[in-house]
Motif scaffolding. Structure first.
Motif, mmCIF file in Angstrom:
data_model
loop_
_atom_site.group_PDB
_atom_site.id
_atom_site.type_symbol
_atom_site.label_atom_id
_atom_site.label_comp_id
_atom_site.label_asym_id
_atom_site.label_seq_id
_atom_site.Cartn_x
_atom_site.Cartn_y
_atom_site.Cartn_z
ATOM 1 N N CYS A 21 -61.108 -3.914 1.542
ATOM 2 C CA CYS A 21 -62.040 -4.832 0.876
ATOM 3 C C CYS A 21 -61.412 -6.208 0.699
ATOM 4 O O CYS A 21 -62.083 -7.230 0.859
ATOM 5 C CB CYS A 21 -62.460 -4.263 -0.477
ATOM 6 S SG CYS A 21 -63.445 -2.756 -0.343
ATOM 7 N N ALA A 22 -60.129 -6.235 0.367
ATOM 8 C CA ALA A 22 -59.430 -7.509 0.222
ATOM 9 C C ALA A 22 -59.390 -8.261 1.547
ATOM 10 O O ALA A 22 -59.553 -9.487 1.590
ATOM 11 C CB ALA A 22 -58.016 -7.269 -0.299
ATOM 12 N N GLU A 23 -59.209 -7.531 2.633
ATOM 13 C CA GLU A 23 -59.155 -8.157 3.955
ATOM 14 C C GLU A 23 -60.540 -8.561 4.449
ATOM 15 O O GLU A 23 -60.711 -9.626 5.050
ATOM 16 C CB GLU A 23 -58.501 -7.194 4.958
ATOM 17 C CG GLU A 23 -57.031 -6.944 4.700
ATOM 18 C CD GLU A 23 -56.460 -5.862 5.590
ATOM 19 O OE1 GLU A 23 -55.250 -5.892 5.848
ATOM 20 O OE2 GLU A 23 -57.222 -4.962 6.026
ATOM 21 N N GLY A 24 -61.526 -7.705 4.191
ATOM 22 C CA GLY A 24 -62.860 -7.940 4.743
ATOM 23 C C GLY A 24 -63.820 -8.650 3.820
ATOM 24 O O GLY A 24 -64.936 -8.972 4.209
ATOM 25 N N HIS A 25 -63.376 -8.900 2.579
ATOM 26 C CA HIS A 25 -64.233 -9.556 1.583
ATOM 27 C C HIS A 25 -65.577 -8.848 1.436
ATOM 28 O O HIS A 25 -66.640 -9.456 1.508
ATOM 29 C CB HIS A 25 -64.423 -11.044 1.927
ATOM 30 C CG HIS A 25 -63.227 -11.883 1.637
ATOM 31 N ND1 HIS A 25 -63.255 -13.256 1.601
ATOM 32 C CD2 HIS A 25 -61.946 -11.542 1.354
ATOM 33 C CE1 HIS A 25 -62.049 -13.719 1.322
ATOM 34 N NE2 HIS A 25 -61.242 -12.690 1.165
ATOM 35 N N ARG A 26 -65.476 -7.536 1.195
ATOM 36 C CA ARG A 26 -66.650 -6.710 0.945
ATOM 37 C C ARG A 26 -66.403 -5.878 -0.315
ATOM 38 O O ARG A 26 -65.255 -5.632 -0.692
ATOM 39 C CB ARG A 26 -66.952 -5.800 2.142
ATOM 40 C CG ARG A 26 -67.441 -6.554 3.349
ATOM 41 C CD ARG A 26 -68.787 -7.252 3.099
ATOM 42 N NE ARG A 26 -69.924 -6.367 3.355
ATOM 43 C CZ ARG A 26 -71.036 -6.366 2.639
ATOM 44 N NH1 ARG A 26 -71.157 -7.156 1.584
ATOM 45 N NH2 ARG A 26 -72.032 -5.558 2.951
ATOM 46 N N PRO A 27 -67.473 -5.432 -0.982
ATOM 47 C CA PRO A 27 -67.317 -4.799 -2.296
ATOM 48 C C PRO A 27 -66.458 -3.538 -2.291
ATOM 49 O O PRO A 27 -66.558 -2.695 -1.403
ATOM 50 C CB PRO A 27 -68.756 -4.481 -2.685
ATOM 51 C CG PRO A 27 -69.580 -5.489 -1.967
ATOM 52 C CD PRO A 27 -68.891 -5.659 -0.648
ATOM 53 N N ILE A 28 -65.648 -3.428 -3.332
ATOM 54 C CA ILE A 28 -64.804 -2.253 -3.544
ATOM 55 C C ILE A 28 -65.662 -1.010 -3.713
ATOM 56 O O ILE A 28 -65.315 0.076 -3.245
ATOM 57 C CB ILE A 28 -63.934 -2.467 -4.800
ATOM 58 C CG1 ILE A 28 -62.961 -3.626 -4.593
ATOM 59 C CG2 ILE A 28 -63.182 -1.197 -5.174
ATOM 60 C CD1 ILE A 28 -62.335 -4.136 -5.881
ATOM 61 N N CYS A 29 -66.778 -1.160 -4.409
ATOM 62 C CA CYS A 29 -67.673 -0.040 -4.686
ATOM 63 C C CYS A 29 -69.106 -0.474 -4.425
ATOM 64 O O CYS A 29 -69.436 -1.659 -4.586
ATOM 65 C CB CYS A 29 -67.514 0.401 -6.142
ATOM 66 S SG CYS A 29 -68.566 1.803 -6.629
ATOM 67 N N GLN A 30 -69.956 0.484 -4.024
ATOM 68 C CA GLN A 30 -71.359 0.139 -3.806
ATOM 69 C C GLN A 30 -72.040 -0.240 -5.112
ATOM 70 O O GLN A 30 -72.983 -1.036 -5.128
ATOM 71 C CB GLN A 30 -72.104 1.294 -3.120
ATOM 72 C CG GLN A 30 -72.505 2.446 -4.008
ATOM 73 C CD GLN A 30 -71.331 3.293 -4.434
ATOM 74 O OE1 GLN A 30 -70.283 3.278 -3.795
ATOM 75 N NE2 GLN A 30 -71.494 4.055 -5.505
ATOM 76 N N ASP A 31 -71.568 0.312 -6.236
ATOM 77 C CA ASP A 31 -72.064 -0.095 -7.547
ATOM 78 C C ASP A 31 -71.302 -1.353 -7.945
ATOM 79 O O ASP A 31 -70.185 -1.279 -8.452
ATOM 80 C CB ASP A 31 -71.853 1.025 -8.568
ATOM 81 C CG ASP A 31 -72.416 0.662 -9.938
ATOM 82 O OD1 ASP A 31 -72.793 -0.514 -10.142
ATOM 83 O OD2 ASP A 31 -72.462 1.544 -10.808
ATOM 84 N N THR A 32 -71.900 -2.501 -7.692
ATOM 85 C CA THR A 32 -71.208 -3.757 -7.962
ATOM 86 C C THR A 32 -71.383 -4.217 -9.405
ATOM 87 O O THR A 32 -71.027 -5.339 -9.761
ATOM 88 C CB THR A 32 -71.653 -4.863 -6.975
ATOM 89 O OG1 THR A 32 -73.080 -4.902 -6.918
ATOM 90 C CG2 THR A 32 -71.119 -4.583 -5.592
ATOM 91 N N GLY A 33 -71.915 -3.328 -10.250
ATOM 92 C CA GLY A 33 -71.774 -3.469 -11.677
ATOM 93 C C GLY A 33 -72.779 -4.328 -12.400
ATOM 94 O O GLY A 33 -73.503 -5.134 -11.828
ATOM 95 N N ALA A 34 -72.810 -4.124 -13.713
ATOM 96 C CA ALA A 34 -73.491 -5.039 -14.632
ATOM 97 C C ALA A 34 -72.464 -6.087 -15.043
ATOM 98 O O ALA A 34 -71.316 -5.756 -15.331
ATOM 99 C CB ALA A 34 -74.006 -4.289 -15.854
ATOM 100 N N VAL A 35 -72.869 -7.337 -15.074
ATOM 101 C CA VAL A 35 -71.937 -8.411 -15.391
ATOM 102 C C VAL A 35 -71.797 -8.538 -16.905
ATOM 103 O O VAL A 35 -72.785 -8.654 -17.630
ATOM 104 C CB VAL A 35 -72.401 -9.749 -14.789
ATOM 105 C CG1 VAL A 35 -71.465 -10.886 -15.202
ATOM 106 C CG2 VAL A 35 -72.478 -9.649 -13.265
ATOM 107 N N VAL A 36 -70.551 -8.493 -17.357
ATOM 108 C CA VAL A 36 -70.232 -8.688 -18.765
ATOM 109 C C VAL A 36 -69.370 -9.935 -18.874
ATOM 110 O O VAL A 36 -68.371 -10.063 -18.162
ATOM 111 C CB VAL A 36 -69.488 -7.476 -19.356
ATOM 112 C CG1 VAL A 36 -69.238 -7.675 -20.849
ATOM 113 C CG2 VAL A 36 -70.273 -6.193 -19.108
#
Length: 506
Positions: free
Chosen positions: A58-73
């Protein structure tokens, strides 16, 4: 007086959310690397290798670590000598940053927020609104801490009000096993002590932003009562043997964070919130000089771990799968899935049940006979991807639908993350089916096995639609076999005993 331009705040929030979608905090990923080096459980070690490999990809490809990209806090500390230049409210600026980040064309993130929370639960499509907390403080700058909190870990949050004489440690050790593995361990456990009910939970959430330093703390020794408490809870939680992904092992948490606040003499409010294997947060400040500058971590600082297919893995042809073959699988078997795989999660299961109950039957083109269903809500693809990151969602949310699916659709197996509850296990045993577990926190790695994806039903549900994936060597583990034996029960039980023996041996 410092002037913060509206556009600088918006762009900083957008940049930061993109940043944390594909960069783990370096302290977390290095802590997982140390856990990998120490781990003795083969199943847990394999899961940790997938998490670490996924993180680097993900760090190399700049894609999300998880498919659940979360609620923003968002936690904001706004200096009282700051003024904002613009025509939007502070909350509107934060939400515009969220909108830009989640709709970014080169790395579109999954929108998970629904409004209203009951009833229609319609997806807002841009992941707004954020959950925002603002403090006015002395100073002439704005400090912002952002997190993207996944639903799997957030759903395992716990709260209690103890008697002042009760043991916090005993409550944590008793409560943690009830959380299952849906929060995707190993992670960080945030604990808030004091205040009132809502304050304790807020303290727990904010404590998760603190740097991971447990190894350093244990090396130098605790110097305060709070540090002693952190170490005691850390050791006793890991002694439970829950391990990575709940498979049994030495490391369940990589740190314990505690935040405190004065409280009523008659009360001891306690909030407990875990961070998952997709830990995502960052802090930055604005001082009027322009947007925040975020420095990417160096790839050479990642642990040198690469997950590889085990020689013990068995390839499974999903297109010719039979009930007899499913019954031959044993708990802990590592499988590589190949062929057509259907997907579906909460909303799809609910609609399937409504259709079957009304006598309408399944939609045209949907046939679960002798097939598996994958509990997933993928990220939209970009560039040449067949699908975006597509890791598993928490399987227990589908437990109440399991009997219906196995009895009425011809389904013979399921793929998800974490354990199944008693109701689902009983249905699996009754129908001689199986439940397979994919690693939560390895969504981009899993997506590399998906060669094509198409929506075949319920397109209006967005990421919760029924897809058909064509997969090649998708890695899973048999978590519940056709006799109802669950590795999430046997694994931790075995490692709890082993850890006790290791501790006695010194």
């Amino acid at each position: 007086m410092t002037t913060i331009k509206q556009e600088d705040l918006i762009q900083s929030v957008a940049d930061a959310l993109q940043f944390i979608s594909y960069y783990h905090p370096l302290d977390y990923i290095q802590a997982v690397g140390r856990a990998y080096d120490r781990e003795q459980s083969p199943a847990a070690k394999d899961a940790l290798a997938q998490i670490l490999t996924n993180s680097r990809m993900c760090a190399e490809g700049h894609r999300p670590i998880c498919q659940d990209t979360g609620a923003v806090v968002a936690f904001l500390k706004v200096g009282m000598n700051v003024r904002f230049e613009g025509d939007m409210s502070l909350n509107d600026m934060i939400n515009e940053g969220v909108r830009r980040a989640y709709l970014h064309p080169d790395n579109k993130l999954r929108a998970s927020m629904v409004d209203p929370p009951i009833g229609a639960r319609k997806n807002t499509r841009d992941n707004t609104p954020a959950i925002i907390y603002t403090d006015l403080v002395p100073g002439d700058r704005v400090d912002i801490a952002l997190a993207a909190k996944g639903g799997g870990s957030e759903n395992k949050s716990k709260f209690t009000i103890l008697n002042p004489s009760d043991s916090l440690v005993d409550w944590v050790v008793k409560t943690l096993p009830t959380m299952g593995a849906g929060w995707c361990p190993p992670g960080v456990l945030g604990i808030g002590i004091g205040g009132t009910a809502e304050k304790a939970m807020l303290l727990a959430k904010e404590s998760l932003m603190a740097p991971i330093d447990m190894d350093e703390l244990k090396a130098r020794g605790p110097q305060t009562p709070t540090e002693e408490l952190r170490v005691e809870i850390f050791d006793k939680v890991n002694a439970l043997g829950i391990g990575a992904q709940g498979l049994g092992g030495l490391t369940t948490v990589v740190d314990i964070k505690i935040a405190e606040y004065p409280t009523h003499a008659a009360s001891l409010p306690i909030g407990m919130i875990p961070n998952c294997a997709a830990t995502r947060h960052v802090e930055f400040h604005l001082d009027g000089s322009g947007p925040a500058v975020l420095t990417p971590p160096r790839l050479e600082d990642w642990p040198d771990v690469t997950w590889e297919i085990s020689e013990q893995s068995k390839r499974v042809n999903l297109d010719t799968l039979t009930a007899d073959e499913v019954r031959s699988w044993a708990p802990g078997d590592r499988l590589l899935l190949n062929g057509k795989l259907l997907t579906g999660r909460d909303a799809a299961h609910k609609r399937i049940q409504e259709l079957l109950d009304s006598g309408q039957g399944l939609p045209d083109g949907v046939d679960f006979t002798n097939r598996l269903i994958y509990y997933v809500g993928p990220v939209d693809p970009v560039r040449n991807e067949a699908v975006g990151p597509a890791g598993p969602t928490t399987a227990t949310r589908m437990d109440k639908f399991t009997e219906m699916m196995l009895a009425k659709t011809g389904l013979i197996g399921m793929v998800g993350k974490a354990e199944r509850g008693p109701v689902a296990i009983e249905a699996i045993k009754k129908h001689k089916a199986a439940y397979l577990m994919a690693v939560g926190g390895a969504a981009y790695l899993v997506s590399q096995a998906i060669r094509s994806a198409k929506v075949i039903a319920f397109e209006d549900l967005g990421m919760e639609a029924i897809y058909e994936f064509d997969v090649v060597d998708m890695p899973v583990t048999v978590a519940v076999d056709s006799s109802g034996e669950s590795v999430h029960n046997t694994g931790p039980a075995e490692w709890r005993i082993r850890i006790e023996e290791l501790t006695k041996a010194g």
